[in-house]
Design a protein around this motif. Structure first.
Motif, PDB file in Angstrom:
ATOM      1  N   VAL A 156       0.883  -1.316   0.053  1.00  0.00           N
ATOM      2  CA  VAL A 156       0.056   0.118   0.058  1.00  0.00           C
ATOM      3  C   VAL A 156       0.988   1.190  -0.067  1.00  0.00           C
ATOM      4  O   VAL A 156       0.632   2.198  -0.681  1.00  0.00           O
ATOM      5  CB  VAL A 156      -1.044  -0.053   1.236  1.00  0.00           C
ATOM      6  N   ARG A 157       2.137   1.144   0.729  1.00  0.00           N
ATOM      7  CA  ARG A 157       2.786   2.547   0.865  1.00  0.00           C
ATOM      8  C   ARG A 157       3.426   2.689  -0.603  1.00  0.00           C
ATOM      9  O   ARG A 157       3.479   3.618  -0.807  1.00  0.00           O
ATOM     10  CB  ARG A 157       3.826   2.129   1.842  1.00  0.00           C
ATOM     11  N   ASP A 158       4.021   1.572  -1.108  1.00  0.00           N
ATOM     12  CA  ASP A 158       4.690   1.636  -2.225  1.00  0.00           C
ATOM     13  C   ASP A 158       3.957   2.211  -3.298  1.00  0.00           C
ATOM     14  O   ASP A 158       4.373   2.912  -4.184  1.00  0.00           O
ATOM     15  CB  ASP A 158       5.328   0.475  -2.528  1.00  0.00           C
ATOM     16  N   MET A 163      -4.302   8.169   4.893  1.00  0.00           N
ATOM     17  CA  MET A 163      -3.849   8.385   6.105  1.00  0.00           C
ATOM     18  C   MET A 163      -5.100   8.655   7.316  1.00  0.00           C
ATOM     19  O   MET A 163      -4.918   8.391   8.510  1.00  0.00           O
ATOM     20  CB  MET A 163      -2.935   9.104   6.630  1.00  0.00           C
ATOM     21  N   HIS A 164      -6.302   8.800   6.958  1.00  0.00           N
ATOM     22  CA  HIS A 164      -7.483   9.135   7.608  1.00  0.00           C
ATOM     23  C   HIS A 164      -8.140   7.760   8.018  1.00  0.00           C
ATOM     24  O   HIS A 164      -7.832   6.718   7.554  1.00  0.00           O
ATOM     25  CB  HIS A 164      -8.342   9.909   6.743  1.00  0.00           C
ATOM     26  N   SER A 165      -8.724   7.660   9.065  1.00  0.00           N
ATOM     27  CA  SER A 165      -9.441   6.530   9.749  1.00  0.00           C
ATOM     28  C   SER A 165     -10.401   5.813   8.735  1.00  0.00           C
ATOM     29  O   SER A 165     -10.150   4.625   8.669  1.00  0.00           O
ATOM     30  CB  SER A 165     -10.270   6.957  10.884  1.00  0.00           C
ATOM     31  N   ALA A 166     -10.967   6.720   7.889  1.00  0.00           N
ATOM     32  CA  ALA A 166     -11.849   5.889   6.723  1.00  0.00           C
ATOM     33  C   ALA A 166     -10.927   5.305   5.761  1.00  0.00           C
ATOM     34  O   ALA A 166     -11.274   4.248   5.502  1.00  0.00           O
ATOM     35  CB  ALA A 166     -12.480   7.141   5.972  1.00  0.00           C
ATOM     36  N   GLY A 167      -9.669   5.748   5.287  1.00  0.00           N
ATOM     37  CA  GLY A 167      -8.871   5.266   4.452  1.00  0.00           C
ATOM     38  C   GLY A 167      -8.268   4.025   4.882  1.00  0.00           C
ATOM     39  O   GLY A 167      -8.081   2.958   4.374  1.00  0.00           O
ATOM     40  N   ILE A 168      -7.721   3.947   6.278  1.00  0.00           N
ATOM     41  CA  ILE A 168      -7.159   2.936   6.946  1.00  0.00           C
ATOM     42  C   ILE A 168      -8.392   1.620   7.114  1.00  0.00           C
ATOM     43  O   ILE A 168      -7.837   0.494   6.633  1.00  0.00           O
ATOM     44  CB  ILE A 168      -6.565   3.416   8.441  1.00  0.00           C
ATOM     45  N   LYS A 169      -9.359   2.051   7.417  1.00  0.00           N
ATOM     46  CA  LYS A 169     -10.463   0.981   7.571  1.00  0.00           C
ATOM     47  C   LYS A 169     -10.894   0.428   6.523  1.00  0.00           C
ATOM     48  O   LYS A 169     -11.004  -1.031   6.122  1.00  0.00           O
ATOM     49  CB  LYS A 169     -11.718   1.472   8.355  1.00  0.00           C
ATOM     50  N   ALA A 170     -10.990   1.254   5.242  1.00  0.00           N
ATOM     51  CA  ALA A 170     -11.339   0.874   4.053  1.00  0.00           C
ATOM     52  C   ALA A 170     -10.045  -0.024   3.402  1.00  0.00           C
ATOM     53  O   ALA A 170     -10.641  -1.140   2.646  1.00  0.00           O
ATOM     54  CB  ALA A 170     -11.696   1.999   3.036  1.00  0.00           C
ATOM     55  N   MET A 171      -8.961   0.116   3.416  1.00  0.00           N
ATOM     56  CA  MET A 171      -7.778  -0.564   2.921  1.00  0.00           C
ATOM     57  C   MET A 171      -7.661  -1.852   3.777  1.00  0.00           C
ATOM     58  O   MET A 171      -7.322  -2.694   3.220  1.00  0.00           O
ATOM     59  CB  MET A 171      -6.553   0.304   2.926  1.00  0.00           C
ATOM     60  N   GLY A 172      -8.011  -1.759   5.202  1.00  0.00           N
ATOM     61  CA  GLY A 172      -7.953  -2.981   5.733  1.00  0.00           C
ATOM     62  C   GLY A 172      -9.044  -3.821   5.335  1.00  0.00           C
ATOM     63  O   GLY A 172      -8.962  -5.312   5.479  1.00  0.00           O
ATOM     64  N   ALA A 173     -10.345  -3.446   5.030  1.00  0.00           N
ATOM     65  CA  ALA A 173     -11.233  -4.365   4.597  1.00  0.00           C
ATOM     66  C   ALA A 173     -10.838  -4.762   3.335  1.00  0.00           C
ATOM     67  O   ALA A 173     -10.893  -5.911   3.005  1.00  0.00           O
ATOM     68  CB  ALA A 173     -12.514  -3.497   4.388  1.00  0.00           C
ATOM     69  N   LEU A 174     -10.126  -4.437   2.364  1.00  0.00           N
ATOM     70  CA  LEU A 174      -9.544  -4.639   1.179  1.00  0.00           C
ATOM     71  C   LEU A 174      -8.556  -5.976   1.246  1.00  0.00           C
ATOM     72  O   LEU A 174      -8.507  -6.553   0.288  1.00  0.00           O
ATOM     73  CB  LEU A 174      -9.214  -3.411   0.284  1.00  0.00           C
ATOM     74  N   MET A 175      -7.890  -5.780   2.460  1.00  0.00           N
ATOM     75  CA  MET A 175      -6.786  -6.733   2.404  1.00  0.00           C
ATOM     76  C   MET A 175      -7.367  -8.069   2.691  1.00  0.00           C
ATOM     77  O   MET A 175      -6.682  -8.872   2.085  1.00  0.00           O
ATOM     78  CB  MET A 175      -6.244  -6.163   4.115  1.00  0.00           C
ATOM     79  N   ASP A 176      -8.534  -8.115   3.167  1.00  0.00           N
ATOM     80  CA  ASP A 176      -9.094  -9.643   3.260  1.00  0.00           C
ATOM     81  C   ASP A 176      -8.962 -10.200   2.140  1.00  0.00           C
ATOM     82  O   ASP A 176      -9.003 -11.430   1.718  1.00  0.00           O
ATOM     83  CB  ASP A 176     -10.579  -9.407   4.152  1.00  0.00           C
ATOM     84  N   GLN A 177      -9.843  -9.371   1.179  1.00  0.00           N
ATOM     85  CA  GLN A 177      -9.989  -9.958  -0.221  1.00  0.00           C
ATOM     86  C   GLN A 177      -8.927 -10.180  -1.327  1.00  0.00           C
ATOM     87  O   GLN A 177      -8.870 -11.154  -1.659  1.00  0.00           O
ATOM     88  CB  GLN A 177     -10.856  -8.752  -0.989  1.00  0.00           C
TER      89      GLN A 177
END
Length: 374
Positions: A273-275, A291-305
């Motif tokens: 994600v960083r790169d 870096m916002h809480s919305a972005g962190i949670k959304a990208m965290g959800a995408l991680m599962d998929q």
């Protein structure tokens, strides 16, 4: 005239506060609390406000019962009671030790048990705990109690407000302390201990993409820390859920897990994600919604998929990077608008609705773009 059928006698220490108000400190068996004390529920009749206690919170009571029944637990939280003038106190006799700091006098407190169901006390603070203690398997669990003598409901309300107006502990402080606590914890707290431990690792390991970027309660205001630890902990909690959570496979049982493997999976994904989103990484949330809480949670959800596919790939790291590169042109972390959401980049907020919309949007893009072309 009140009809007394029995007395509950307990050892107590008596002192006085305020305008010579008697105050007692003593212990009861958990099951005795509801025998001697009523809960004064708040309600209104045609004229006046009655009582002061909120309604029973069944989920809260259930959680406390589960904790009490989980094993030999430490539960020293005192219940506060308002006692009627029907209680009596007999001072203990005998010699006093030399140098005794006599803040109170010891003796026997007699609490009447009435035949008609009336009570000699009212619960001012601890009604949920009292209800849970009455339902716990161990009916003789010793409970600390502080009681003051007053039949004035205005005084009861005053004490209720004073006790409950104190600001609750910061959730971030609790989460940071959890990995350092080795004892039994209630379910809601225990569920945060592993995610908080992983959050610590991500913040402290120099090779981690989150190295020193996560704001923790113990920080001294480091400007480099831009990621809300609560958001990342919430994201990791979702990654731990089965059966499709990216970290669920590393849970060996309900209480055994492989934190090293979990950390490696998190580091692999978030490094990609960083790169891939270099221009949005490490900035203040006001400058980057990644870096916002919305972005962190959304990208965290995408991680599962994404990790579900990557785990079955011969080259997991390459699979993750390719998946992120496919959606990158359609992401608006620092400028522009989110096509399909109808929101400018800086209109994304950390509300449950926006968290859900952004997560679903990213996962939909990933599913659409990861399909093989014909």
């Amino acid at each position: 005239m009140k009809s007394v059928k029995d007395n509950l006698m307990v050892r107590a220490v008596k002192t006085q506060q305020g305008d010579r108000i008697d105050v007692y400190a003593f212990f009861l068996h958990g099951s005795d609390l509801t025998r001697i004390a009523n809960i004064s529920r708040i309600h209104r009749d045609e004229k006046d406000l009655k009582g002061f206690q909120r309604k029973e919170i069944k989920s809260h009571v259930k959680a406390i019962v589960e904790f009490l029944d989980s094993g030999p637990v430490l539960f020293p939280n005192a219940i506060t009671l308002a006692l009627s003038s029907d209680v009596t106190f007999d001072v203990s006799r005998g010699p006093k030790p030399k140098g005794l700091s006599e803040v109170g006098v010891s003796g026997t407190l007699n609490i009447p048990l009435f035949e008609d169901g009336k009570r000699a006390a009212w619960i001012v603070d601890g009604q949920q705990r009292s209800l849970a203690l009455a339902k716990a398997k161990d009916s003789r669990f010793p409970v600390p109690v502080v009681g003051f003598v007053s039949q004035d409901v205005q005084v009861h309300r005053e004490q209720f407000i004073l006790v409950n107006k104190v600001k609750a502990l910061d959730v971030r402080l609790i989460n940071e302390l959890l990995p350092e606590v080795g004892s039994l914890l209630p379910k809601d707290l225990a569920a945060n201990r592993l995610p908080s431990e992983l959050c610590n690792l991500l913040n402290r390991q120099q090779k981690s993409p989150f190295y020193r970027l996560i704001r923790r309660a113990s920080d001294a205001g480091d400007e480099q820390s831009v990621v809300n630890d609560t958001a990342l902990i919430d994201a990791i909690k979702q990654n731990l859920k089965g059966p499709h959570g990216a970290l669920h496979q590393y849970k060996l049982s309900s209480e055994a897990y492989d934190p090293d493997a979990m950390y490696e999976a998190l580091a692999l994904y978030w490094t990609a994600v960083r790169d891939v989103f270099q221009e949005a990484w490490g900035k203040q949330p006001t400058e980057s919604r990644l870096m916002h809480s919305a972005g962190i949670k959304a990208m965290g959800a995408l991680m599962d998929q994404v990790m579900l596919r990557a785990d079955s790939s011969a080259t997991p790291e390459a699979e993750v990077r390719e998946a992120l590169q496919r959606i990158a042109p359609l992401c608006a972390w620092t400028e522009g608008s989110w096509e399909g959401l109808g929101l400018q980049w800086n209109e994304i907020q950390g509300t449950p609705q926006h968290n859900r919309l952004l997560a679903e949007h990213l996962m939909q893009l990933d599913r659409k773009l990861s399909r093989p072309t014909r």
